[in-house]
Write an enzyme that holds these catalytic residues in place. Structure first.
Site, PDB file in Angstrom:
ATOM      1  N   GLN A 149      21.626-117.217  21.379  1.00  0.00           N
ATOM      2  CA  GLN A 149      21.065-118.344  21.877  1.00  0.00           C
ATOM      3  C   GLN A 149      20.988-119.460  20.802  1.00  0.00           C
ATOM      4  O   GLN A 149      20.167-118.966  19.674  1.00  0.00           O
ATOM      5  CB  GLN A 149      19.818-118.002  22.399  1.00  0.00           C
ATOM      6  CG  GLN A 149      19.247-119.128  23.160  1.00  0.00           C
ATOM      7  CD  GLN A 149      17.312-118.806  22.913  1.00  0.00           C
ATOM      8  OE1 GLN A 149      16.765-118.222  22.150  1.00  0.00           O
ATOM      9  NE2 GLN A 149      16.851-119.592  24.087  1.00  0.00           N
ATOM     10  N   ARG A 186       0.664-124.844  26.051  1.00  0.00           N
ATOM     11  CA  ARG A 186       0.364-123.422  26.408  1.00  0.00           C
ATOM     12  C   ARG A 186      -1.080-123.227  26.074  1.00  0.00           C
ATOM     13  O   ARG A 186      -1.398-122.898  25.073  1.00  0.00           O
ATOM     14  CB  ARG A 186       1.133-122.638  25.795  1.00  0.00           C
ATOM     15  CG  ARG A 186       2.900-122.649  26.183  1.00  0.00           C
ATOM     16  CD  ARG A 186       3.819-121.769  25.437  1.00  0.00           C
ATOM     17  NE  ARG A 186       5.062-122.353  25.744  1.00  0.00           N
ATOM     18  CZ  ARG A 186       6.050-121.867  25.021  1.00  0.00           C
ATOM     19  NH1 ARG A 186       5.828-120.972  23.856  1.00  0.00           N
ATOM     20  NH2 ARG A 186       7.222-122.475  25.052  1.00  0.00           N
ATOM     21  N   HIS A 287      12.983-121.828  31.910  1.00  0.00           N
ATOM     22  CA  HIS A 287      12.229-121.152  30.714  1.00  0.00           C
ATOM     23  C   HIS A 287      11.204-120.154  30.947  1.00  0.00           C
ATOM     24  O   HIS A 287      10.165-120.139  30.127  1.00  0.00           O
ATOM     25  CB  HIS A 287      11.676-122.375  29.547  1.00  0.00           C
ATOM     26  CG  HIS A 287      11.995-121.709  28.076  1.00  0.00           C
ATOM     27  ND1 HIS A 287      13.166-122.084  27.471  1.00  0.00           N
ATOM     28  CD2 HIS A 287      11.287-121.442  27.420  1.00  0.00           C
ATOM     29  CE1 HIS A 287      13.150-121.706  26.233  1.00  0.00           C
ATOM     30  NE2 HIS A 287      12.004-120.998  25.941  1.00  0.00           N
ATOM     31  N   ARG A 342      10.894-111.381  30.824  1.00  0.00           N
ATOM     32  CA  ARG A 342       9.593-110.410  30.274  1.00  0.00           C
ATOM     33  C   ARG A 342       9.501-109.216  30.585  1.00  0.00           C
ATOM     34  O   ARG A 342       9.233-108.265  29.763  1.00  0.00           O
ATOM     35  CB  ARG A 342       8.409-111.106  30.833  1.00  0.00           C
ATOM     36  CG  ARG A 342       7.940-112.562  30.444  1.00  0.00           C
ATOM     37  CD  ARG A 342       7.064-113.299  31.233  1.00  0.00           C
ATOM     38  NE  ARG A 342       6.227-114.444  30.811  1.00  0.00           N
ATOM     39  CZ  ARG A 342       7.034-115.627  31.261  1.00  0.00           C
ATOM     40  NH1 ARG A 342       7.939-115.620  32.482  1.00  0.00           N
ATOM     41  NH2 ARG A 342       6.488-116.914  30.762  1.00  0.00           N
TER      42      ARG A 342
END
Length: 407
Positions: A149, A186, A287, A342
């Site tokens: 990536q 966040r 994302h 996750r």
């Protein structure tokens, strides 16, 4: 052809001897179990999303708008999950999504996960914010189907260096992530005042790159306060290319012959543009809800993007996948391969390679059983088994019982 669900039967057999699994099969319990193995700020960094978490939640809710419709007495008793992608055959249409900073979850970073996907015949997209360098991961898992990536950095020379290093190390594909040229908002990270990058984490691939290290002082001890400050300054200098356009793909094409995928597509027009500019594949993703709060759920975007792509290039999908049934829905809506995010890092935190294997085998077993019980037989046949959930269908004129599913 691999069979996954016999692992379930082995678990029940072990139960007769009083043995119970160390790790839960329920993905919600898995997330909570990871909390017991991680500092609160690290767990929050991994598990939470942008803003109020609406997109994170929307990614999960989107699966409730679809249902699987089994067909009976088909005579099918085996499911073929094998999938061919860019010349490589996967034992199932499942890969590990890129997650940075795996060293926060396990001392050996990304290496255990890479070894597991090699052993299972799957694949892994390595984050360019890996704890180990891309070379170290490849060396730890020889023969693994590894993709790299790339978060395009401001420095074109650094991007070229990373891509060429990945190709030299045996990575098979470059995945250009376009939805995170800056960090999302966040609040959980802000509440902990926790930015792992500024503490020197996730720098394995960067610190092994001569172009990245060129401006760093050579006479400062690694790990010292001054070194960490210099490292943080350098990282800020290169992270996030805010002036990108689709022409960037043409630039990459001049430095590598590897397939190039574009990750972070939610609009069909962007899929068109990516393909027109040379993309060899599309990854539908928001994302994992970490970038834009109240963004469209990735699964809601998948059918339109897949329809627009119309088989010209492979379509991959991530964001919100937790189970084999989830994967079945995404595959039925047009994804060629599903990326699991996750859950694999939770498994890594709980029990290293064994934890990653547990997570993958649980998802694969449910996927295989789901395909079989749908009467599909192959992944391609899933597309006839997915329909809008009854509560999500448009209400028809004269329908007074639209909120109840007929018996």
């Amino acid at each position: 052809m691999h069979r996954w669900f016999p692992n379930r039967d082995a678990t029940f057999a072990a139960g007769l001897a009083g043995q119970v699994p160390r790790m839960p099969a329920n993905p919600e319990h898995l997330e909570q179990a990871a909390l017991e193995h991680l500092p609160a700020e690290v767990w929050s960094f991994i598990a939470r999303g942008a803003g109020s978490g609406r997109t994170l939640a929307a990614n999960r809710r989107a699966f409730n708008r679809w249902e699987l419709v089994p067909r009976m007495l088909t005579g099918i008793d085996t499911a073929d999950l094998t999938t061919k992608l860019f010349g490589t055959t996967l034992t199932a249409p499942l890969m590990l999504a890129p997650i940075g900073l795996a060293g926060l979850a396990h001392a050996r970073g990304e290496a255990p996960a890479a070894q597991v996907v090699r052993d299972l015949g799957l694949g892994m997209i390595l984050s360019n914010s890996s704890s180990l360098s891309l070379e170290e991961v490849a060396e730890e898992a020889p023969g693994a189907n590894l993709w790299f990536q790339l978060h395009p950095p401001k420095s074109e020379a650094l991007a070229v260096s990373m891509v060429q290093r990945a190709e030299k190390a045996g990575y098979q594909t470059i995945v250009v992530t376009i939805d995170s040229w800056t960090r999302g908002w966040r609040p959980a990270d802000l509440d902990y005042a926790y930015d792992p990058f500024l503490r020197g984490h996730g720098m394995g691939t960067f610190l092994a790159d001569p172009e990245f290290c060129r401006p760093l002082p050579s006479d400062v001890p690694h790990g010292s306060k001054e070194w960490n400050e210099n490292l943080a300054t350098r990282w800020r200098e290169v992270f996030g290319h805010s002036h990108l356009s689709f022409d960037y793909l043409a630039t990459l094409r001049t430095v590598t012959d590897l397939p190039i995928l574009v990750k972070g597509v939610l609009h069909p027009d962007d899929a068109d543009l990516a393909i027109e500019h040379g993309a060899d594949g599309i990854v539908v993703s928001n994302h994992g809800g970490r970038q834009v709060d109240r963004s469209r759920a990735a699964l809601d975007a998948l059918p339109d993007v897949a329809a627009r792509v119309a088989g010209r290039v492979p379509v991959l999908f991530d964001s919100g996948v937790r189970t084999g049934a989830d994967a079945s829905i995404a595959l039925g809506l047009g994804a060629d391969v599903v990326l699991l995010g996750r859950p694999w890092i939770y498994g890594l935190a709980i029990d290293g390679a064994n934890g990653v294997r547990h997570v993958l085998e649980a998802v694969l077993a449910e996927l295989e059983l789901t395909v079989l019980m749908l009467g599909a037989g192959t992944v391609g046949e899933l597309r006839r088994c997915v329909e809008p959930a009854y509560h999500a269908r448009p209400r028809e004129a004269g329908d007074t019982h639209h909120d109840r599913r007929p018996s």
